[in-house]
Design an enzyme around this catalytic site. Sequence first.
Site, mmCIF file in Angstrom:
data_model
loop_
_atom_site.group_PDB
_atom_site.id
_atom_site.type_symbol
_atom_site.label_atom_id
_atom_site.label_comp_id
_atom_site.label_asym_id
_atom_site.label_seq_id
_atom_site.Cartn_x
_atom_site.Cartn_y
_atom_site.Cartn_z
ATOM 1 N N ASN A 9 0.814 -1.159 0.043
ATOM 2 C CA ASN A 9 0.147 0.078 -0.062
ATOM 3 C C ASN A 9 0.923 1.238 0.089
ATOM 4 O OD1 ASN A 9 -1.797 1.908 0.451
ATOM 5 N ND2 ASN A 9 -2.403 1.383 2.678
ATOM 6 N N TRP A 10 1.222 1.856 -1.116
ATOM 7 C CA TRP A 10 2.016 2.677 -1.198
ATOM 8 C C TRP A 10 1.556 4.260 -0.642
ATOM 9 C CZ3 TRP A 10 4.408 2.883 -6.989
ATOM 10 C CH2 TRP A 10 5.060 1.598 -7.240
ATOM 11 N N LYS A 11 0.184 4.337 -0.352
ATOM 12 C CA LYS A 11 -0.415 5.454 0.105
ATOM 13 C C LYS A 11 -0.207 6.813 -0.951
ATOM 14 C CE LYS A 11 -0.164 3.255 4.575
ATOM 15 N NZ LYS A 11 -0.094 3.506 6.055
ATOM 16 N N HIS A 94 -9.532 1.672 4.469
ATOM 17 C CA HIS A 94 -8.442 1.867 5.074
ATOM 18 C C HIS A 94 -8.606 2.623 6.230
ATOM 19 C CE1 HIS A 94 -4.283 2.685 6.085
ATOM 20 N NE2 HIS A 94 -3.910 1.769 5.567
ATOM 21 N N GLU A 96 -6.964 4.910 7.482
ATOM 22 C CA GLU A 96 -6.524 6.241 7.090
ATOM 23 C C GLU A 96 -7.824 7.176 6.393
ATOM 24 O OE1 GLU A 96 -2.810 5.746 5.253
ATOM 25 O OE2 GLU A 96 -2.073 5.092 7.106
ATOM 26 N N GLU A 166 -5.925 -4.508 10.219
ATOM 27 C CA GLU A 166 -4.831 -3.580 10.620
ATOM 28 C C GLU A 166 -5.248 -2.912 11.811
ATOM 29 O OE1 GLU A 166 -2.779 -2.530 6.795
ATOM 30 O OE2 GLU A 166 -4.375 -1.149 6.949
ATOM 31 N N GLY A 172 1.860 2.236 10.718
ATOM 32 C CA GLY A 172 3.192 3.378 10.518
ATOM 33 C C GLY A 172 3.807 3.832 11.916
ATOM 34 N N SER A 212 2.936 -2.051 10.451
ATOM 35 C CA SER A 212 4.299 -1.918 10.618
ATOM 36 C C SER A 212 4.873 -3.713 10.158
ATOM 37 C CB SER A 212 4.560 -1.736 11.811
ATOM 38 O OG SER A 212 4.327 -0.167 12.232
ATOM 39 N N GLY A 233 2.564 -1.231 4.243
ATOM 40 C CA GLY A 233 2.758 0.431 3.947
ATOM 41 C C GLY A 233 4.139 0.644 3.803
ATOM 42 N N GLY A 234 4.996 1.125 4.641
ATOM 43 C CA GLY A 234 6.169 2.002 4.554
ATOM 44 C C GLY A 234 7.174 1.148 3.963
HETATM 45 P P1 PGA Z 1 2.388 0.386 7.648
HETATM 46 O O1 PGA Z 1 1.256 0.307 6.846
HETATM 47 O O2 PGA Z 1 3.092 -0.964 7.035
HETATM 48 O O3 PGA Z 1 3.417 1.472 7.110
HETATM 49 O O4 PGA Z 1 2.327 0.144 9.136
HETATM 50 C C1 PGA Z 1 0.401 -0.480 6.564
HETATM 51 C C2 PGA Z 1 -1.143 -0.144 6.039
HETATM 52 O O5 PGA Z 1 -1.622 1.184 6.527
HETATM 53 O O6 PGA Z 1 -1.579 -0.714 5.120
#
Ligand code: PGA
Length: 250
Positions: A9-11, A94, A96, A166, A172, A212, A233-234
């Site tokens: 998930n590149w966001k 998601h 966010e 999640e 994050g 994470s 994500g990251g």
């Molecule tokens: P993260 O994000 O791996 O940076 O914690 C995961 C996500 O939000 O899908």
Amino acid sequence: MRKPIIAGNWKMNKTAAECRALVTELLPKVKGAKCDVVVCVPFTDIALAAELTKGSNIAVGAQNIAWADSGAFTGEISAAMLVEAGASYVIIGHSERRQYFGETDKSVNARLLQALKTGLKPIVCVGELLAEREGGLTEKVCRTQVVGAFEGVSAEQAAGVVIAYEPVWAIGTGKTATDEQANETIGYIRSVVKELYGEKVANGMRIQYGGSMNAKNVAGLMAQPEIDGGLIGGASLKAEDFSIIVAAAK
Ligand code: PGA
């Protein structure tokens, strides 16, 4: 046997030029993957990522989808647009989006129905806030989110949906749920799916962990019986890290 699925998930990261560089680096690194590999990229990268990954084992996903076919919805992107651009997956709900963009269980449900209608493979995100975990509400929150998301979804359609568990406090933050915590909650989510759709759909459904997840903790998480992959994500922004995660999912 459920085939694991690792989705990046590149966001809101990677311009088209940066997308080209990352996908080009990633392609040879994940070539021998034993799991499904997806990169969920910003809308502006979808067509390019689809072109670059054509004929490869990397599928392209979006990070959101409109709940209507077309019309006066400024800023939204329809399912048909996503499909034509080359997306085959889409992340829905998601945390966010729930936190910053007013996404609710109801809108998540509407977006899920839209994705299913057009044949996009949905990755539906659920998970509790830190205060909810500390207040013993994790299961209640996950149940509400799953039941809300799947309203009006048939068993046949549900079988093709991926759920990403999640915990919001782990996204994050560098704070991962322990392997056991993640496994336990995912097992609980599977039991909710079983209540809704029966054993066959529940046992076949792929439920990822996200929050994470990285090259260091992936092995422990993937060793848990309920965890069928990850939403990353990251660590999906670096080809090296992402490919280590992909290699650990088999
Ligand atoms: P993260 O994000 O791996 O940076 O914690 C995961 C996500 O939000 O899908």
